[in-house]
Scaffold this active site. Structure first.
Site, PDB file in Angstrom:
ATOM      1  N   ASP A  27       0.814  -1.179   0.082  1.00  0.00           N
ATOM      2  CA  ASP A  27       0.161  -0.137  -0.089  1.00  0.00           C
ATOM      3  C   ASP A  27       1.065   1.145  -0.057  1.00  0.00           C
ATOM      4  O   ASP A  27       1.978   1.122   0.322  1.00  0.00           O
ATOM      5  CB  ASP A  27      -0.843  -0.103   1.081  1.00  0.00           C
ATOM      6  CG  ASP A  27      -1.662   1.213   1.161  1.00  0.00           C
ATOM      7  OD1 ASP A  27      -2.498   1.618   0.513  1.00  0.00           O
ATOM      8  OD2 ASP A  27      -1.736   1.950   2.505  1.00  0.00           O
ATOM      9  N   ASP A  29       0.082   4.985   0.945  1.00  0.00           N
ATOM     10  CA  ASP A  29      -0.018   5.927   2.040  1.00  0.00           C
ATOM     11  C   ASP A  29      -0.359   5.386   3.172  1.00  0.00           C
ATOM     12  O   ASP A  29      -1.181   4.696   3.415  1.00  0.00           O
ATOM     13  CB  ASP A  29      -1.393   6.892   1.949  1.00  0.00           C
ATOM     14  CG  ASP A  29      -1.185   7.644   0.241  1.00  0.00           C
ATOM     15  OD1 ASP A  29      -0.331   8.011   0.102  1.00  0.00           O
ATOM     16  OD2 ASP A  29      -2.078   7.619  -0.209  1.00  0.00           O
ATOM     17  N   LYS A 116      -9.773  -1.592  -2.970  1.00  0.00           N
ATOM     18  CA  LYS A 116      -9.654  -2.437  -1.628  1.00  0.00           C
ATOM     19  C   LYS A 116     -10.743  -2.034  -0.801  1.00  0.00           C
ATOM     20  O   LYS A 116     -11.096  -0.852  -0.614  1.00  0.00           O
ATOM     21  CB  LYS A 116      -8.370  -2.260  -1.145  1.00  0.00           C
ATOM     22  CG  LYS A 116      -7.045  -2.610  -1.993  1.00  0.00           C
ATOM     23  CD  LYS A 116      -5.622  -2.450  -1.378  1.00  0.00           C
ATOM     24  CE  LYS A 116      -5.232  -0.841  -1.557  1.00  0.00           C
ATOM     25  NZ  LYS A 116      -3.969  -0.661  -1.012  1.00  0.00           N
TER      26      LYS A 116
END
Length: 544
Positions: A27, A29, A116
């Protein structure tokens, strides 16, 4: 979905392919860089501590890297695609090149398959990198990241930050304190399933492998048994009566010895000295060159190791936290939290065995082991609902199971309700709400044949969940947290976990529910099950 590739293209070199993982998907951030909401400014990019060194370690180990990130700011107009690409360029300037970038530009309301917790980004990244989702590890900071990994059949590592919710932490099967710690454990697990220096030698003659427990326990040991079989001319399995039917379904086994072990069975008979002498003589007659004793994390291998020594077996390997004295030649240790199949694979490696490069580390059934599926059940593509369990703490409450059956049927799914002979009353009442009652009408091979043709299996953490994993069938896991999900969840198969992971029964290993009302599972909404089946890409409309 946006995709941008750095060095993506050819897959891993076959001869050097690692046993467990080809790639790590990260991922953006909160995981790679500090979370600046809707950031379109490259000057605001700040890597998390230790990120560059951790990523370089993964690169040096031959693992491919990709970023999988939700960027709803594109849909909301907070920044442009050009600004986003400038941010990504800055990330690569600071952290090194990634093999691929996969971006979901949608908002939640768009209903896409890539945002997601949907698994679309994970599948797309695996394709970009020339591998499969099951050979990927996803690292993220919130529950959506882990849920996307599980739904794709990948491993998911949660690295919590202040924005991570407590329930997300409770539900995660694999936790790491920070990104470097996640990388440490990825590399440790990768290395643990390779034979240690000097352990691997010539192909042994006869290897005795041991897994004495229930059917699910035997099934999750399958990859390790295949690893031993790859390094032995003959494999003999010692199992208990509760695991015998599963043992008959596994590849790599030439002979099976069935005998209960009173230090393993949950309701053991008194120790019978004559029975132990008979077992010792039978083990001696095997003429094994090596024994590998597989156990669960809460069991001891040492009582059997003593019998194996008395049977004259010269080399014995097992996992043991307790001091084994002269009972073991290979005393192996495994950290808490490792999935049971990998735990067993690491013991096989310590004993000198590994899976061949063309054998994936997944659960598997022996070709030709399953009987034909009954023709009256119709075409494949139904949903199997298995509400029961030998341990009632892990069963789905009757009333909830009935509502799930009704909701799945209303959504257009054909539902087959399965269970053992002692569960016929339960399956009949569940199927009355919607579905076909198969309670008590199949043995384990017959159940496996039905599961293998299912589109999804809805089940608690019990044997049929591992049957589904062995058949490559997606699982909606009504997981009671009496045992850790990271160790006992469905292995390397698309999964959606439902239930309260932080319920008071957590980690009690209770066989009967210790909390009134079975709160860990009873709070599941049947609509969640229907949605989970949709996430796992099972289409309705199959009729009944």
């Amino acid at each position: 979905m946006y995709a941008g590739a750095g060095r993506a293209g050819s897959g891993p070199v076959e001869g050097a392919r690692p046993v467990l993982y080809d790639a790590v998907l990260l991922d953006r951030d909160g995981t790679l860089i500090e979370d600046v909401p809707y950031n379109g400014d490259p000057e605001k990019v700040r890597p998390v501590p230790g990120a560059r060194a951790a990523l370089d370690r993964l690169r040096a180990a031959g693992l491919r890297l990709a970023v999988v990130t939700n960027q709803s700011g594109l849909a909301r107009g907070y920044f442009s695609e050009e600004q986003m690409r400038a941010v990504h360029a800055r990330v690569e300037e600071l952290l090194g090149r990634f093999d691929a970038w996969l971006v979901c530009p949608h908002d939640d309301a768009d209903g896409c398959d890539c945002r997601k917790p949907a698994p679309g980004l994970v599948h797309a990244a695996a394709r970009e990198l020339g591998t499969s989702a099951s050979r990927c590890v996803v690292v993220g900071d919130i529950g959506r990241d882990v849920a996307a990994a599980l739904a794709a059949g990948a491993a998911g590592v949660l690295v919590p930050t202040p924005v991570t919710r407590p329930e997300e932490i409770a539900a995660a099967g694999w936790l790491a304190s920070d990104l470097p710690a996640a990388v440490d454990e990825i590399l440790r697990r990768q290395q643990a399933v390779h034979p240690v220096s000097g352990a691997a030698g010539e192909r042994v003659g006869t290897a005795l492998v041991v897994r004495s427990d229930s059917a699910g326990d035997v099934l999750v040991t399958g990859p390790a048994i295949r690893a031993v079989a790859a390094g032995a001319q003959r494999v003999v399995l010692l199992c208990g009566p509760r695991g015998r039917a599963a043992a008959d379904l596994l590849p790599g086994i030439d002979e099976i010895i069935e005998h209960p072990l009173p230090w393993i069975d949950p309701t053991p008979a008194p120790v019978d000295p004559d029975a132990m002498r008979s077992l010792t003589a039978r083990l001696a007659a095997v003429g094994a060159d090596q024994a590998v004793v597989f156990t669960s994390f809460h069991q001891s291998a040492l009582p059997l190791a003593l019998l194996l020594r008395m049977a004259g077996i010269g080399r014995i390997a097992a996992i043991s936290d307790d001091y084994p004295g002269s009972l073991l030649d290979v005393r192996h240790r495994v950290p808490v939290g490792v999935p049971e199949p990998e735990r067993a694979l690491s013991l096989a490696a310590a004993a000198g065995h590994r899976l061949p490069v063309d054998d994936e580390p997944v659960l598997r059934l022996r070709p030709g082991a399953l009987p034909p599926r009954p023709a009256h059940l119709g075409d494949p593509g139904y949903v199997v609902l298995h509400p029961g369990s030998a341990a009632s703490s892990r069963a789905c409450p009757l009333e909830l199971a009935a509502r799930i059956a009704g909701s799945l049927t209303a959504a257009g799914h054909r539902v087959l309700v399965t269970g053992g002979p002692e569960e016929r009353d339960v399956t009949a009442r569940v199927a009355a709400a919607g579905g076909t009652d198969l309670g008590g009408r199949t043995d384990l091979p017959g159940l496996a044949a039905i599961v293998a043709d299912a589109s999804a299996v809805v089940v608690g953490n019990t044997g049929p969940a591992h049957l589904a994993a062995a058949a490559g069938v997606p699982v909606v896991s009504l997981f009671a947290p009496t045992v850790p999900f990271g160790q006992w969840g469905p292995y390397r198969v698309p999964t959606v976990r439902l239930g309260d992971a932080g319920a008071p029964c957590r980690d009690t290993r209770a066989a009967s529910c210790p909390v009134p009302g079975h709160p860990c599972v009873s709070g599941v909404d049947p609509a969640e099950v229907v949605d989970a089946v949709r996430v796992l890409a099972v289409s309705g409309g199959g009729g009944r």
